[in-house]
Design a protein around this motif. Structure first.
Motif, short mmCIF file in Angstrom:
data_model
loop_
_atom_site.label_atom_id
_atom_site.label_comp_id
_atom_site.label_asym_id
_atom_site.label_seq_id
_atom_site.Cartn_x
_atom_site.Cartn_y
_atom_site.Cartn_z
N PRO A 149 104.55 -8.14 147.45
CA PRO A 149 103.56 -8.93 146.71
C PRO A 149 102.40 -8.10 146.14
CG PRO A 149 104.16 -10.05 148.74
CD PRO A 149 104.79 -8.69 148.79
N MET A 150 101.99 -7.07 146.88
CA MET A 150 100.88 -6.25 146.38
C MET A 150 101.26 -5.52 145.10
SD MET A 150 98.94 -4.58 149.69
CE MET A 150 97.71 -3.80 148.63
N ILE A 151 102.43 -4.87 145.12
CA ILE A 151 102.83 -4.08 143.96
C ILE A 151 103.28 -4.96 142.80
CG2 ILE A 151 105.26 -3.78 144.61
CD1 ILE A 151 102.97 -1.11 143.09
N HIS A 152 103.84 -6.11 143.12
CA HIS A 152 104.41 -6.95 142.07
C HIS A 152 103.39 -7.90 141.45
CE1 HIS A 152 107.81 -8.36 139.82
NE2 HIS A 152 107.65 -9.60 140.20
N TYR A 153 102.44 -8.36 142.23
CA TYR A 153 101.47 -9.33 141.72
C TYR A 153 100.03 -8.80 141.71
CZ TYR A 153 105.30 -12.66 142.29
OH TYR A 153 106.51 -13.30 142.20
N LEU A 154 99.56 -8.35 142.89
CA LEU A 154 98.15 -7.99 142.99
C LEU A 154 97.75 -6.87 142.04
CD1 LEU A 154 95.37 -8.18 144.36
CD2 LEU A 154 96.21 -6.55 146.08
N LEU A 155 98.47 -5.76 142.06
CA LEU A 155 98.07 -4.60 141.26
C LEU A 155 98.13 -4.87 139.76
CD1 LEU A 155 99.64 -1.83 143.48
CD2 LEU A 155 97.21 -2.20 143.06
N PRO A 156 99.19 -5.46 139.21
CA PRO A 156 99.16 -5.78 137.78
C PRO A 156 98.05 -6.75 137.40
CG PRO A 156 101.42 -5.83 138.59
CD PRO A 156 100.53 -5.72 139.79
N ILE A 157 97.78 -7.75 138.24
CA ILE A 157 96.72 -8.70 137.93
C ILE A 157 95.36 -8.00 137.96
CG2 ILE A 157 95.50 -10.75 138.78
CD1 ILE A 157 98.24 -11.85 139.65
N LEU A 158 95.14 -7.11 138.93
CA LEU A 158 93.89 -6.35 138.96
C LEU A 158 93.73 -5.49 137.71
CD1 LEU A 158 93.67 -5.12 142.68
CD2 LEU A 158 92.13 -6.72 141.52
N ILE A 159 94.80 -4.83 137.30
CA ILE A 159 94.73 -3.98 136.11
C ILE A 159 94.45 -4.82 134.87
CG2 ILE A 159 96.10 -2.50 134.59
CD1 ILE A 159 97.53 -1.50 137.15
N ALA A 160 95.12 -5.96 134.74
CA ALA A 160 94.90 -6.83 133.59
C ALA A 160 93.47 -7.36 133.58
CB ALA A 160 95.90 -7.98 133.60
N TYR A 161 92.96 -7.74 134.75
CA TYR A 161 91.58 -8.23 134.82
C TYR A 161 90.60 -7.12 134.43
CZ TYR A 161 87.17 -10.08 136.47
OH TYR A 161 85.87 -10.50 136.54
N THR A 162 90.82 -5.91 134.94
CA THR A 162 89.93 -4.80 134.61
C THR A 162 89.96 -4.52 133.11
OG1 THR A 162 90.34 -3.82 136.79
CG2 THR A 162 89.43 -2.38 135.09
N ALA A 163 91.15 -4.51 132.53
CA ALA A 163 91.28 -4.26 131.09
C ALA A 163 90.57 -5.34 130.28
CB ALA A 163 92.75 -4.18 130.71
N GLY A 164 90.79 -6.60 130.66
CA GLY A 164 90.13 -7.69 129.95
C GLY A 164 88.62 -7.62 130.10
N HIS A 165 88.16 -7.25 131.28
CA HIS A 165 86.72 -7.13 131.51
C HIS A 165 86.11 -6.03 130.66
CE1 HIS A 165 82.94 -6.32 133.67
NE2 HIS A 165 83.03 -7.57 134.09
N MET A 166 86.84 -4.94 130.46
CA MET A 166 86.35 -3.86 129.61
C MET A 166 86.14 -4.34 128.18
SD MET A 166 88.88 -0.82 130.94
CE MET A 166 88.52 0.24 129.54
N VAL A 167 86.98 -5.25 127.74
CA VAL A 167 86.92 -5.72 126.36
C VAL A 167 85.92 -6.86 126.19
CG1 VAL A 167 88.27 -6.84 124.53
CG2 VAL A 167 89.29 -5.02 125.91
N TYR A 168 85.89 -7.81 127.15
CA TYR A 168 85.11 -9.03 126.92
C TYR A 168 84.52 -9.58 128.21
CZ TYR A 168 83.94 -13.38 124.41
OH TYR A 168 83.29 -14.44 123.83
N GLY A 169 84.10 -8.72 129.09
CA GLY A 169 83.42 -9.16 130.30
C GLY A 169 84.31 -10.01 131.20
N VAL A 170 83.66 -10.83 132.02
CA VAL A 170 84.40 -11.65 132.98
C VAL A 170 85.34 -12.61 132.28
CG1 VAL A 170 84.16 -13.40 134.78
CG2 VAL A 170 82.59 -11.45 134.73
N ARG A 171 84.90 -13.17 131.16
CA ARG A 171 85.73 -14.12 130.42
C ARG A 171 87.03 -13.45 129.96
NH1 ARG A 171 85.07 -19.03 128.04
NH2 ARG A 171 85.85 -19.42 125.93
N GLY A 172 86.92 -12.24 129.43
CA GLY A 172 88.12 -11.51 129.03
C GLY A 172 88.99 -11.14 130.21
N GLY A 173 88.35 -10.80 131.35
CA GLY A 173 89.10 -10.45 132.53
C GLY A 173 89.92 -11.61 133.06
N VAL A 174 89.32 -12.80 133.08
CA VAL A 174 90.02 -13.98 133.60
C VAL A 174 91.22 -14.32 132.71
CG1 VAL A 174 89.83 -16.47 134.00
CG2 VAL A 174 88.01 -14.92 134.79
N VAL A 175 91.02 -14.32 131.41
CA VAL A 175 92.12 -14.64 130.50
C VAL A 175 93.21 -13.58 130.58
CG1 VAL A 175 92.75 -15.02 128.08
CG2 VAL A 175 90.60 -15.93 128.96
#
Length: 519
Positions: A62-88
């Motif tokens: 579960p960590m490698i399949h779900y947690l890590l990709p979701i963390l990376i996607a949230y971080t990337a979105g946050h870089m672009v558009y803050g918390v709102r971008g991270g959540v989406v």
């Protein structure tokens, strides 16, 4: 303020690749602790781990399949558009994960039980969906910005993000899942082919020069980390984590300069070796390689030696070693790989040392003659490979920088550039904002403290996070163009080496004069 000359097409390409690599690094680096935690769990609790535990081993998947990709996607979105971008972004990547699982399940239904595909872990999918979802959310918000009636802002903001998250989940589920599965299959087969044909060491021909020219992030975080993590999840370890992180070639080069170098390079090499090998900040050896570009051949030979050793002896890490310190490498080494990994570091350092020593010895007479003439070369060859020479008494301070805002002459160069702007906030910037820039900030902070100057902050940041609050920005020569693009109104100072540049003293003198009237 003076302005920079128009960059050449080659420099523009280099800056574009660096910027792309920095963006990838920005997605991955903040989540390295999660990768390390996953690596510890893997190293201890899987059946071939140090302390096998079937219950705790259920965390690995579960960590490698779900947690890590979701963390990376949230971080990337946050870089672009803050918390709102991270959540989406986090919502969107789940579509890519589920879509990939469905495609693999459908394929496995057509295959015999002994030919089943494993899961594809959506690291690359996260790097696509996170920024894409955030950028499109940001664009949509602009469409109705200022047009929402008072009292309905929260309603519109919540539902718009939720609805767009739903749309991006579907986008991730179909085209992106199919695309990433295809990419991972192609890359995985390419790596498998390189291993089976014993050609994996040839990757050092690309990786070692890329490191020196600050172009390694696109390779490391865009390809090696996703593929290595996939391989580690399936086999318990991966050699791919060592292709770029091996500290052997760098320390071998610095040891060669320690014994056979001359001038400022020889004097600073021992300290650089400690920082590079133990601290994992590989950037400190780049100026030494670029001082004589032919030394990159020594780094390539050392890198190939390390990869070959790990191939022959089955060495690998359970998770990325970040930073590339020998401590981090040993901490992430698989249980059955210590001999291979240690030998790969030692042999790669030895090969680089021998070849670099031969090169330095071969040019020693010429270098000594130049030194006796009052010249010393300690240059950067990323944007200008011709020698930039200054007086040996102030070797680094006299070097000509790519940046026209840089110190132009020893002793007075900094003042001539900086006097037009009050300096209260100094920022050291590098790719990730965590390694060499932190070291440089610490050095200058101590100098300012010893000078009794108050009211001046010295911090380190990633270049991507620079903003208008910086009065003076210090970067390595290869990165100044990008830093200027992020903060065009700041004063930019370029250095060849974050460890001990004489330009720090000039900056301190200027700040003291501004704050205390030269007292």
């Amino acid at each position: 303020m003076t302005t920079a000359s128009t960059p050449t097409q080659g420099r523009g390409t280099r800056v574009a690749v660096q910027r792309f690599g920095t963006f990838l690094s920005g997605m991955i680096m903040p989540n390295i602790p999660a990768l390390i935690a996953w690596g510890i769990i893997t190293a201890f609790f899987i059946p071939v781990g140090w302390t096998p535990n079937a219950d705790l081993a259920t965390l690995v998947g579960p960590m490698i399949h779900y947690l890590l990709p979701i963390l990376i996607a949230y971080t990337a979105g946050h870089m672009v558009y803050g918390v709102r971008g991270g959540v989406v972004g986090a919502i969107a990547v789940l579509g890519a994960i589920a879509g990939s699982d469905l495609l693999i399940a459908q394929f496995n239904e057509t295959q015999p039980a002994d030919n089943q595909l494993g899961q594809i872990h959506m690291f690359i999918g996260a790097m696509i969906m996170g920024p894409l979802a955030a950028y499109t959310m940001k664009w949509l918000d602009r469409l109705w910005d200022g047009r929402i009636k008072a009292g309905f802002e929260m309603l519109v903001n919540m539902f718009s993000a939720g609805i767009w998250g739903f749309v991006m989940v579907v986008v991730g589920f179909y085209p992106v899942a199919w695309l990433v599965n295809g990419i991972m299959t192609v890359l995985g087969n390419a790596v498998k082919w390189l291993v089976e044909t014993n050609l994996l060491p040839l990757t050092s021909i690309l990786i070692e020069p890329a490191k020196v020219f600050f172009l390694n992030n696109a390779i490391n975080h865009g390809v090696l980390t996703p593929l290595g993590t996939q391989q580690a999840a399936e086999e318990g370890k991966s050699i791919l984590f060592l292709l770029e992180a091996n500290p052997g070639p760098g320390v071998g080069l610095l040891l060669a300069f320690t014994i056979f170098g001359i001038g400022a390079a020889r004097a600073s090499a021992p300290g650089a070796a400690v920082i590079q090998f133990l601290g994992g900040i590989h950037e400190v050896y780049f100026p030494y390689a670029l001082m004589k570009p032919i030394l990159i051949l020594a780094l390539i030979a050392g890198g190939m030696t390390g990869v070959t050793t790990n191939m022959l002896l089955g060495g690998g890490l359970v998770a990325p070693a970040a930073p590339g310190s020998i401590f981090a490498v040993l901490f992430q080494t698989a249980r059955d790989s210590y001999v291979a990994v240690i030998l790969s570091v030692v042999l790669s350092a030895a090969v680089t040392f021998v070849i670099a020593s031969i090169i330095l010895r071969a040019s020693r007479k010429r270098d000594l003659a130049a030194e006796e003439a009052g010249l010393d070369t300690f240059e950067s060859a990323v944007s200008q490979t011709e020698a930039n020479k200054g007086k040996s008494s102030a070797a680094l301070a006299g070097l000509r920088s790519e940046s026209v805002d840089d110190v132009a002459a020893a002793g007075v160069g900094a003042a001539s550039v900086l006097t037009g702007k009050q300096v209260n906030n100094i920022v050291f910037a590098c790719d990730a904002g965590m390694g060499s820039s932190a070291m440089g900030a610490s050095v200058l902070r101590n100098k300012i403290k010893k000078a009794g100057i108050e009211g001046v902050t010295v911090v380190n940041k990633a270049i991507a996070n620079l903003d208008a609050t910086a009065d003076l920005i210090i970067t390595q020569n290869q990165l100044t163009d990008r830093a200027r693009g992020q903060a065009p109104n700041a004063i930019h100072v370029s250095v060849d080496n974050f460890m001990n540049s004489p330009k720090y003293d000039e900056v301190v003198d200027l700040v003291r004069e501004q704050h205390h009237g030269g007292a």
